[in-house]
Design an enzyme around this catalytic site. Sequence first.
Site, mmCIF file in Angstrom:
data_model
loop_
_atom_site.group_PDB
_atom_site.id
_atom_site.type_symbol
_atom_site.label_atom_id
_atom_site.label_comp_id
_atom_site.label_asym_id
_atom_site.label_seq_id
_atom_site.Cartn_x
_atom_site.Cartn_y
_atom_site.Cartn_z
ATOM 1 C CG HIS A 126 -9.841 -75.825 119.204
ATOM 2 N ND1 HIS A 126 -9.685 -77.134 119.534
ATOM 3 C CD2 HIS A 126 -8.841 -75.175 119.841
ATOM 4 C CE1 HIS A 126 -8.642 -77.272 120.349
ATOM 5 N NE2 HIS A 126 -8.112 -76.090 120.545
ATOM 6 C CG HIS A 128 -20.294 -81.015 117.465
ATOM 7 N ND1 HIS A 128 -20.382 -81.564 118.719
ATOM 8 C CD2 HIS A 128 -19.164 -81.532 116.912
ATOM 9 C CE1 HIS A 128 -19.354 -82.381 118.909
ATOM 10 N NE2 HIS A 128 -18.588 -82.374 117.827
ATOM 11 C CD GLU A 129 -18.423 -81.767 113.214
ATOM 12 O OE1 GLU A 129 -17.213 -81.536 113.363
ATOM 13 O OE2 GLU A 129 -18.982 -82.776 113.698
ATOM 14 C CG HIS A 189 -14.538 -79.872 116.322
ATOM 15 N ND1 HIS A 189 -13.823 -80.209 117.453
ATOM 16 C CD2 HIS A 189 -15.533 -80.792 116.223
ATOM 17 C CE1 HIS A 189 -14.370 -81.293 118.008
ATOM 18 N NE2 HIS A 189 -15.404 -81.656 117.290
HETATM 19 ZN ZN LIG Z 1 -16.729 -83.332 117.639
#
Ligand SMILES: [Zn+2]
Length: 702
Positions: free
Chosen positions: A501, A494-495, A498
């Site tokens: 991104h 998940h991280e 980010h």
């Molecule tokens: Zn998040």
Amino acid sequence: MKNRIMLLIVLTVAIMSACKNEKKMDNPFFAEYSTPFQVPPFDLIDTSHYMPAFTEGIKQHDAEIASITANADEPTFENTILPFDKSGKVLKRVSKVFFNITEAHTNDQLQKIAEKVSPILSKHNDDIAMNAKLFARIKAIFDKRAGLKLDAQQLRVVEKYYRDFERQGANLPKEQQDQLRKINEDLSMLNLKFGDNLLAETNKNFKLVIESNADLDGLPDDVVSAASEAAEKAGLKGKWVFTLAKPSLIPFLQYSKKRELREKIYRGYFMRGNNGNVNDNKTILSDIVRLRAEKAKLLGYENIAAYIIDENMAKTPAAVDAFLNKLMVAALPVAKAELAEMQKIADAEGAKYKLQSWDWWYYSEKLRKQKYDLDENELKPYFSLENVRNGMFAVAGKLYGITFTKVTNLPVYQKDVETFEVKEADGSHLGVLYLDYYPRAEKRGGAWCTDFQSAGWENDKKVDPVISMVCNFTPPTGNVPALLNWDETSTLFHEFGHALHGLFTQGKYNRTAGNVPQDYVELPSQVMENWAGEPEVLKMYAKHYKTGEVIPDKLIEKIVNSGLFNQGFVTVEYLAASILDLDYHKLAVPAKVDPIAFEKASMAKAGLIDEILPRYRSTYFAHIFSGGYAAGYYVYIWAAVLDADAFDYFKQSGNIFNPELAGKFRKYCLAESGDDEGMIQYKKFRGQEPSLDPLLIRRGLK
Ligand SMILES: [Zn+2]
């Protein structure tokens, strides 16, 4: 020879000026970093550097803005918007390091500086937001923007800045601006008070004290010993104490065979802020709701939800309403079926009662054992931190062609932090990734992704990102490496989403590069969790840390199935809270609300069943009454619809590493994510609006 003399002269001049500005030269925040990849020089940064750097940063920022407003020429993009967009460089440089370190590696001195600098920074921001001369120049450009021959990005930046000011009241007459400032002040006090009350209600005003062994029936040993320690700390040696903090409450609800005690502690939990004592939150939240409605009216919106959601992908409260209700219709029957299955278990055990909200955890735990039994200890050896990390790097490599090379010559803020250089497929530099894995007393809880330098542009040159992921994973013990459980594994992916991104972000202007609405933020992160749990990918990275054996199919099947456990309940309690949030923030002034009656009516309208409470009831809904999620609690599931739909697109193509789709996802949803409205960017990738179905199917709701 000549050269040597020249060099000597240059050196002398340098030394002289160094003496003159000794203090300044010593402070690493005053100059561009001269480290490899321009990462922060953590080895040179001292606590004493922060406050002078903040002061100097604010001074420079003020001067930059003053020079924009003092310009006698007609306002243009080049003489106003561009310098404003690039202003505050020193302030940004020190802020990035300071606030990241206070989260990940803090100490008392840093906390003191944070307390001192926070009001100074918020005043600095207010000064800019209320700068009438600056706004007048931005407005002048905004008003004639159509005739200025701006490109699409420049146009968007002008519009964004104009709207930022407008949304903060820059267009209002003085008297109404004063009203707005008063409302904002009152709101910030009430938000704080709401949070303080909730803290007291959670940590101080209730505890379940158990005095006899018989009342511990059903509780696992580790839960009992934690309760015994808690009792000792509370001066109740020899007894057992359970509190309303989740790590204490949830195991009690899951395992205690004493139904009346389950009810007692759950009542303690769901009555927080509603006990008629000094920490009661009903009047406070009613005031918050009214003031927000007044603020919306001042700013020309129908209600505060309309004001907030206007900036989001969803655009209108009506769209969010319809969205949430559609999901509710799908999730309710599944939750009811879960309840029926649990009732069957209770009946078979001779319980002779109809299950209530305080029974849900107890019977769902039994149901979980029956249907989905997944033993974390069986899984963990296949998920060493190193294997999981290499797995996520490999996934990014297969999707985007990028590589990760460990580097050891970069300064770090703590010795366990690892650094990687990220390169494009052609070997060119993309950015730097810091990984900080383990808990420390100096680190706050949870996991997050941040940056020390965002990707951007400076004088027509690209500035490379320096990204950091901070986690709190189970550390290694003895000669056993760090082994992650399933939740931690998904969290790392998940991280990392980010992080990707941040690494891929393009865009020439700070206001828009990588800047996405609240209901888009979790798309890049949540989408990566899909790859983590995909059987094909698990076989790539989930290998036994001792033997190297690939995870067996039987375990893969358990991971996949466990994703369906209790999803009716989880979805319904979340949706109920989201609907409650939206209902409060759709109110127009004058709105004097009685929270208890209001909540009851809102939940009845949503069709909520008595056995499930909203994930947060009104009087302890901190996300919306003291945090930043007013009219925005829905964003998690909005982004979940997007991530499920995006991943489904890959799956439907027959290749979860489809290079064409990966290329489009990178370009439109990551690199250019801030270039246009969120839904437009998503549709450029997907070719159509997202469908709810992939999420419903993933959660077993369809
Ligand atoms: Zn998040």
